[in-house]
Design a protein around this motif. Structure first.
Motif, PDB file in Angstrom:
ATOM      1  N   VAL A  11       3.957   4.716   5.185  1.00  0.00           N
ATOM      2  CA  VAL A  11       4.761   4.311   4.031  1.00  0.00           C
ATOM      3  C   VAL A  11       5.883   5.317   3.820  1.00  0.00           C
ATOM      4  N   GLU A  12       5.551   6.605   3.846  1.00  0.00           N
ATOM      5  CA  GLU A  12       6.521   7.671   3.588  1.00  0.00           C
ATOM      6  C   GLU A  12       7.698   7.632   4.560  1.00  0.00           C
ATOM      7  N   LYS A  13       7.485   7.180   5.773  1.00  0.00           N
ATOM      8  CA  LYS A  13       8.557   7.120   6.769  1.00  0.00           C
ATOM      9  C   LYS A  13       9.653   6.137   6.358  1.00  0.00           C
ATOM     10  N   PHE A  14       9.315   5.186   5.501  1.00  0.00           N
ATOM     11  CA  PHE A  14      10.268   4.142   5.130  1.00  0.00           C
ATOM     12  C   PHE A  14      10.667   4.184   3.657  1.00  0.00           C
ATOM     13  N   ILE A  15      10.291   5.254   2.949  1.00  0.00           N
ATOM     14  CA  ILE A  15      10.600   5.363   1.517  1.00  0.00           C
ATOM     15  C   ILE A  15      12.108   5.369   1.268  1.00  0.00           C
ATOM     16  N   ASP A  16      12.872   6.190   1.987  1.00  0.00           N
ATOM     17  CA  ASP A  16      14.311   6.273   1.735  1.00  0.00           C
ATOM     18  C   ASP A  16      15.013   4.935   1.971  1.00  0.00           C
ATOM     19  N   PRO A  17      14.771   4.249   3.096  1.00  0.00           N
ATOM     20  CA  PRO A  17      15.408   2.933   3.258  1.00  0.00           C
ATOM     21  C   PRO A  17      14.926   1.914   2.221  1.00  0.00           C
ATOM     22  N   HIS A  18      13.664   2.019   1.798  1.00  0.00           N
ATOM     23  CA  HIS A  18      13.144   1.124   0.759  1.00  0.00           C
ATOM     24  C   HIS A  18      13.882   1.373  -0.558  1.00  0.00           C
ATOM     25  N   ILE A  19      14.132   2.617  -0.899  1.00  0.00           N
ATOM     26  CA  ILE A  19      14.866   2.955  -2.122  1.00  0.00           C
ATOM     27  C   ILE A  19      16.298   2.419  -2.045  1.00  0.00           C
ATOM     28  N   GLN A  20      16.921   2.498  -0.892  1.00  0.00           N
ATOM     29  CA  GLN A  20      18.266   1.928  -0.721  1.00  0.00           C
ATOM     30  C   GLN A  20      18.245   0.411  -0.937  1.00  0.00           C
ATOM     31  N   PHE A  21      17.218  -0.239  -0.424  1.00  0.00           N
ATOM     32  CA  PHE A  21      17.033  -1.668  -0.639  1.00  0.00           C
ATOM     33  C   PHE A  21      16.920  -1.961  -2.140  1.00  0.00           C
ATOM     34  N   ASP A  43      17.956  -0.129  -4.663  1.00  0.00           N
ATOM     35  CA  ASP A  43      19.224   0.185  -5.325  1.00  0.00           C
ATOM     36  C   ASP A  43      20.227  -0.963  -5.192  1.00  0.00           C
ATOM     37  N   LYS A  44      20.247  -1.605  -4.038  1.00  0.00           N
ATOM     38  CA  LYS A  44      21.163  -2.725  -3.825  1.00  0.00           C
ATOM     39  C   LYS A  44      20.911  -3.823  -4.853  1.00  0.00           C
ATOM     40  N   TYR A  45      19.651  -4.151  -5.078  1.00  0.00           N
ATOM     41  CA  TYR A  45      19.334  -5.254  -5.984  1.00  0.00           C
ATOM     42  C   TYR A  45      19.322  -4.840  -7.453  1.00  0.00           C
ATOM     43  N   TYR A  46      19.191  -3.542  -7.723  1.00  0.00           N
ATOM     44  CA  TYR A  46      19.445  -3.072  -9.091  1.00  0.00           C
ATOM     45  C   TYR A  46      20.927  -3.246  -9.416  1.00  0.00           C
ATOM     46  N   SER A  47      21.788  -2.902  -8.470  1.00  0.00           N
ATOM     47  CA  SER A  47      23.228  -2.998  -8.718  1.00  0.00           C
ATOM     48  C   SER A  47      23.664  -4.451  -8.889  1.00  0.00           C
ATOM     49  N   GLU A  48      22.924  -5.398  -8.307  1.00  0.00           N
ATOM     50  CA  GLU A  48      23.227  -6.817  -8.453  1.00  0.00           C
ATOM     51  C   GLU A  48      22.509  -7.445  -9.662  1.00  0.00           C
ATOM     52  N   LYS A  49      21.840  -6.594 -10.457  1.00  0.00           N
ATOM     53  CA  LYS A  49      21.127  -7.037 -11.671  1.00  0.00           C
ATOM     54  C   LYS A  49      20.006  -8.026 -11.364  1.00  0.00           C
ATOM     55  N   THR A  57      -1.577   2.324  -3.936  1.00  0.00           N
ATOM     56  CA  THR A  57      -1.969   1.300  -2.952  1.00  0.00           C
ATOM     57  C   THR A  57      -0.838   0.302  -2.719  1.00  0.00           C
ATOM     58  N   GLY A  58       0.289   0.521  -3.380  1.00  0.00           N
ATOM     59  CA  GLY A  58       1.423  -0.385  -3.270  1.00  0.00           C
ATOM     60  C   GLY A  58       2.373  -0.159  -4.417  1.00  0.00           C
ATOM     61  N   GLY A  59       3.107  -1.211  -4.776  1.00  0.00           N
ATOM     62  CA  GLY A  59       4.076  -1.091  -5.849  1.00  0.00           C
ATOM     63  C   GLY A  59       4.299  -2.421  -6.539  1.00  0.00           C
ATOM     64  N   ILE A  60       5.115  -2.367  -7.583  1.00  0.00           N
ATOM     65  CA  ILE A  60       5.462  -3.548  -8.370  1.00  0.00           C
ATOM     66  C   ILE A  60       6.978  -3.568  -8.549  1.00  0.00           C
ATOM     67  N   ILE A  61       7.552  -4.755  -8.450  1.00  0.00           N
ATOM     68  CA  ILE A  61       8.974  -4.968  -8.744  1.00  0.00           C
ATOM     69  C   ILE A  61       9.044  -6.136  -9.730  1.00  0.00           C
ATOM     70  N   ILE A  99      13.308 -10.297  -0.130  1.00  0.00           N
ATOM     71  CA  ILE A  99      12.156  -9.515   0.330  1.00  0.00           C
ATOM     72  C   ILE A  99      12.235  -9.259   1.830  1.00  0.00           C
ATOM     73  N   LYS A 100      12.739 -10.209   2.582  1.00  0.00           N
ATOM     74  CA  LYS A 100      12.854 -10.047   4.040  1.00  0.00           C
ATOM     75  C   LYS A 100      13.788  -8.903   4.419  1.00  0.00           C
ATOM     76  N   GLN A 101      14.608  -8.449   3.474  1.00  0.00           N
ATOM     77  CA  GLN A 101      15.513  -7.319   3.726  1.00  0.00           C
ATOM     78  C   GLN A 101      14.853  -5.964   3.462  1.00  0.00           C
ATOM     79  N   ASP A 102      13.694  -5.971   2.841  1.00  0.00           N
ATOM     80  CA  ASP A 102      13.007  -4.721   2.507  1.00  0.00           C
ATOM     81  C   ASP A 102      12.452  -4.095   3.792  1.00  0.00           C
ATOM     82  N   PRO A 103      12.769  -2.821   4.034  1.00  0.00           N
ATOM     83  CA  PRO A 103      12.206  -2.149   5.208  1.00  0.00           C
ATOM     84  C   PRO A 103      10.676  -2.159   5.236  1.00  0.00           C
ATOM     85  N   PHE A 104      10.032  -2.195   4.073  1.00  0.00           N
ATOM     86  CA  PHE A 104       8.571  -2.304   4.064  1.00  0.00           C
ATOM     87  C   PHE A 104       8.128  -3.645   4.654  1.00  0.00           C
TER      88      PHE A 104
END
Length: 96
Positions: free
Chosen positions: A15-25, A27-33, A45-49, A63-68
């Motif tokens: 999971v940790e290997k993909f945290i930074d790209p996941h955060i970028q993902f 951020d993109k959708y936060y900026s698009e509201k 054990t996971g996360g919530i959005i 979701i298909k764009q999420d590195p996770f």
């Protein structure tokens, strides 16, 4: 509005290997509201959005764009919810 529940299917070290790209993902959708909040489950054990301003089909494409997702780090469960009662401060997320 949708609750997206991610459940890790790989070890936290993967999971940790993909945290930074996941955060970028995220951020993109936060900026698009489209995302209201996100965070780790406790225990980790996971996360919530929480998502808005999308329909189920477009959310599945997002979701298909999420590195996770792309690296098979997590499974995704999507629950649609129509808020009928909420704190007054939350109204900004309900009304368009």
């Amino acid at each position: 509005m949708f609750i997206i529940s991610l459940s890790y299917k790989k070890d936290i070290s993967e999971v940790e290997k993909f945290i930074d790209p996941h955060i970028q993902f995220l951020d993109k959708y936060y900026s698009e509201k489209k995302f209201i909040f996100s965070g780790r489950k406790n225990p980790r054990t996971g996360g919530i959005i929480l998502a808005r301003n999308v329909n189920r089909d477009s959310l599945q494409e997002i979701i298909k764009q999420d590195p996770f997702y792309q690296n098979e780090i997590a499974d995704y469960e999507i629950t649609e919810v129509n808020p009928t009662k909420y704190d007054e401060d939350f109204k900004v997320f309900i009304e368009k």
